[in-house]
Design an enzyme around this catalytic site. Structure first.
Site, mmCIF file in Angstrom:
data_model
loop_
_atom_site.group_PDB
_atom_site.id
_atom_site.type_symbol
_atom_site.label_atom_id
_atom_site.label_comp_id
_atom_site.label_asym_id
_atom_site.label_seq_id
_atom_site.Cartn_x
_atom_site.Cartn_y
_atom_site.Cartn_z
ATOM 1 C CD GLU A 21 -2.772 1.055 2.410
ATOM 2 O OE1 GLU A 21 -3.020 1.570 3.095
ATOM 3 O OE2 GLU A 21 -3.089 -0.154 2.897
ATOM 4 C CG ASP A 22 1.605 2.983 2.940
ATOM 5 O OD1 ASP A 22 0.380 3.435 2.341
ATOM 6 O OD2 ASP A 22 1.269 2.728 4.331
#
Length: 180
Positions: free
Chosen positions: A56-57
């Site tokens: 996600e990051d």
């Protein structure tokens, strides 16, 4: 495998900090892994906890995780990752629906530990900055309240776990919900 996941996550989250703070981001995945360990989860769930925000990051892909770990771990990490190209409300509703209707028990454990870590940080920061805390987020306090209340309902199958009870109590303290 845990040692390898610590190294992998540390490198992936290098130079990242927690929202609105100077706390190294890696503290969050470490805390998630500790919560999972304290609640008796098996190694694959703990490893997924360490890696849960890498897709996600960071630039890490599902294939990277599957290559370095195993498909069961990459699947857990993938399933708990939000598509940040979508609006906040869409992402959060998707998470709630997934946890309520599709997630298996390991996914509930992983997600509960993640949300508990988030609420712990939020509560600690609230104790320092007060209502200014809510300015850090994409949505105000009332929408954050809706999201966390909805998640707690999804985590009901974990009601015998310490992390669920702490999540519930931390939520009530942070959002000023009656203890009843």
């Amino acid at each position: 495998m845990i040692h390898r996941a610590i190294e992998f996550a540390t490198k992936a989250h290098k130079n990242q900090v927690r929202k609105g703070t100077d706390t190294p981001y890696i503290v969050h995945p470490f805390e998630v892994a500790i919560i999972l360990t304290e609640n008796g989860c098996d190694e694959k769930v703990v490893v997924a906890g360490l890696l849960h925000d890498t897709i996600e990051d960071t630039d890490v892909t599902v294939e990277d995780i599957e290559h370095y770990f195993e498909s069961e771990i990459s699947e857990l990490v993938s399933l708990c990752s939000e598509d940040k190209t979508k609006a906040w409300e869409v992402r959060k509703q998707h998470t709630i629906d997934f946890l309520k209707y599709e997630a298996d028990f390991d996914m509930l454990l992983l997600s509960c530990a993640d949300k508990l870590s988030n609420l712990r940080s939020m509560k600690e920061d609230y104790n320092t900055v007060g209502e200014k805390l809510w300015e850090r987020f994409n949505r105000p306090k009332d929408e954050q309240n809706w999201y966390y209340k909805s998640l707690i309902d999804c985590f009901e199958p974990l009601s015998d776990y310490d992390m669920y009870l702490e999540l519930l109590n931390t939520y009530k303290e942070l959002f000023g919900v009656s203890k009843n």
